[in-house]
Write an enzyme that holds these catalytic residues in place. Structure first.
Site: not given
Ligand code: PBG
Length: 329
Positions: A279, A238, A199, A209, A318, A253, A222
């Site tokens: 997203s 990982e 990730k 968010r 989505y 991701k 992060r």
């Molecule tokens: C963390 C999480 C995130 C997403 C899924 N799980 C956000 C992040 O790491 O800031 C993002 C998914 C998306 O952008 O569609 N719980």
């Protein structure tokens, strides 16, 4: 007149739609898709998410309806994200048996039994007042090991509530092993783990968010726990660690900016590989299409197919409902 260039084999196989369909190497199916869904505590009507057109924060009731409709359309997997009405330092809503996701899992399990694969995102960022994916130490950094204790409790709460799959997304070291042990230790031996293994600290999570009302305190980021997007090789480290610790499936991701990573992971593991079309990737399609700059359906299908062609077996998107509805037409 004889053609100067005789038709090539690839060109002969592109002549008609039926021929193209016959020889197509990559086929996307509704079976490949997982629909991400948001459920918010304490609301009476679903709330639209401005930066994710067509996606809403569901009420318990509207979520039940949506998942039933998705199942009827053939989308047989969903992943739930909760938006609690109260947040605190340790994100207790993530493991409270009456936390919003746990309550929603019980609803859905009651409605649908095993007809749909119920996945639960396992993280605390939606539930913490500071917006980080873990518990903070005195200096404002995430305390990996204290966070693991909370993740273990969240996994047990999710499995008890009816999750078929726990999906840890916080990028804490050792999270998969701790969750596997917690699940096994409480008799949830058949609850699977989909690890968000690779990730990246991506700029593409912005609309998400908004969807979960998360702001990282003090304008933080992060980057201390999510991967640096300049690196591909560490994704394999990982992934290997997560499989070693008991991950049943692994995830990359975001998806489109990381097709090389998806492909590399696919070539070295034996477990199903998932990719999350996040997203920001979705929002870019919607925004450009709304301006008339691209053709929504053409780009959406091209992007999802590319993710599958790169090697993903499972796609979180989505666009799941749109795909299922357009596949029927
Ligand atoms: C963390 C999480 C995130 C997403 C899924 N799980 C956000 C992040 O790491 O800031 C993002 C998914 C998306 O952008 O569609 N719980």
């Amino acid at each position: 007149m004889t053609a100067r260039f005789p038709a090539s084999r690839p060109r002969r196989l592109r002549t008609t739609q039926a021929m193209r369909d016959l020889v197509a190497q990559t086929r996307l199916s509704v079976d490949d898709l997982v629909a991400p869904l948001f459920v918010r505590e304490g609301i009476d009507e679903p709330l639209p998410i401005t930066s994710l057109p067509g996606v809403v924060q569901h009420t318990r009731e509207s979520l039940r309806r949506e998942v039933r409709e998705l199942a009827d359309l053939g989308v047989k997997s969903v992943i739930l994200f909760g938006v609690p009405s109260r947040k605190d330092e340790i994100g207790s809503g993530a493991f409270d048996p009456n936390g919003i996701v746990q309550v929603a899992l019980r609803d859905l399990r009651e409605d649908l039994g095993d007809r749909v694969v119920l996945m639960a995102d396992l993280c605390v960022d939606e539930y913490t007042s500071h917006g980080h994916c873990g518990i903070l130490d005195g200096r404002g950094s995430v305390d990996n090991d204290r966070t693991l204790e909370v993740y273990a409790k969240a996994a047990v709460a999710q499995a008890t509530a009816g999750a078929h799959v726990c999906a840890p997304s916080g990028m804490m070291d050792g999270q998969v092993g701790v969750i596997r042990a917690a699940l096994d230790g409480t008799g949830h031996t058949s609850t699977a783990i989909l690890a968000y293994s690779a990730k990246y600290a991506s700029g593409l999570y912005g609309p998400f968010r908004d969807a979960v009302d998360v702001q990282i305190v003090g304008g933080g980021d992060r980057k201390g726990y999510q991967q640096d997007w300049r690196n591909a090789r560490e994704a394999l480290v990982e992934v290997a660690a997560d499989i070693e610790q008991g991950a049943d499936m692994v995830m990359v991701k975001p998806a489109l900016s990381y097709l090389d990573v998806i492909s590399a992971v696919r070539s070295v593991v034996d477990v199903p590989v998932a990719a999350y079309h996040v997203s920001g990737e979705y929002a870019m399609i919607k925004a450009a299409a709304a301006n008339g700059w691209i053709d929504h359906d053409a780009v959406a299908i091209e992007q999802l197919t590319a993710i599958k062609r790169a090697g993903a077996d499972i796609i979180l998107t989505y666009l799941a409902r749109w795909f299922a509805e357009s596949a029927r037409r």
